[in-house]
Scaffold this motif. Sequence first.
Motif, mmCIF file in Angstrom:
data_model
loop_
_atom_site.group_PDB
_atom_site.id
_atom_site.type_symbol
_atom_site.label_atom_id
_atom_site.label_comp_id
_atom_site.label_asym_id
_atom_site.label_seq_id
_atom_site.Cartn_x
_atom_site.Cartn_y
_atom_site.Cartn_z
ATOM 1 N N LEU A 16 0.830 -1.191 0.000
ATOM 2 C CA LEU A 16 0.000 0.000 0.000
ATOM 3 C C LEU A 16 0.871 1.250 0.000
ATOM 4 N N SER A 48 0.587 5.714 0.031
ATOM 5 C CA SER A 48 -0.337 6.812 0.296
ATOM 6 C C SER A 48 0.240 8.112 -0.242
ATOM 7 N N PRO A 88 1.173 10.401 -7.395
ATOM 8 C CA PRO A 88 1.517 9.013 -7.722
ATOM 9 C C PRO A 88 1.904 8.893 -9.192
ATOM 10 N N ARG A 115 -7.157 1.443 -11.548
ATOM 11 C CA ARG A 115 -7.028 0.689 -10.302
ATOM 12 C C ARG A 115 -7.965 1.284 -9.280
ATOM 13 N N ARG A 116 -8.350 0.469 -8.312
ATOM 14 C CA ARG A 116 -9.227 0.923 -7.249
ATOM 15 C C ARG A 116 -8.412 1.736 -6.254
ATOM 16 N N VAL A 117 -8.967 2.843 -5.825
ATOM 17 C CA VAL A 117 -8.337 3.669 -4.806
ATOM 18 C C VAL A 117 -9.344 3.891 -3.690
ATOM 19 N N VAL A 151 -10.417 6.661 -0.750
ATOM 20 C CA VAL A 151 -10.261 8.037 -0.307
ATOM 21 C C VAL A 151 -10.720 8.118 1.145
#
Length: 78
Positions: free
Chosen positions: A2, A4, A21, A28-30, A32
């Motif tokens: 992971l 951040s 990033p 891709r899944r993020v 929040v």
Amino acid sequence: MLQSYQAQLQGNQVVWLGAAPPPLAKPRRVVVVMDEAINDNQSLSLTEILARARGSLGHASREAVLAELTQSRQAWDR
């Protein structure tokens, strides 16, 4: 692993506060996480906490959620 990155949400746009990033080749899944300042003098009752959490797991069954958690733990251990 992971990673951040700090950003600010302004309307529906993300403004990076530090390094952004790297570009991704595929979507891709993020996740929040929004920081909400809570007054220390204000404490939430258990009912309010549960009401805020309602629906956070989506509409999946208990078994489906537990299976997804198991997969996440296994991926984390790798």
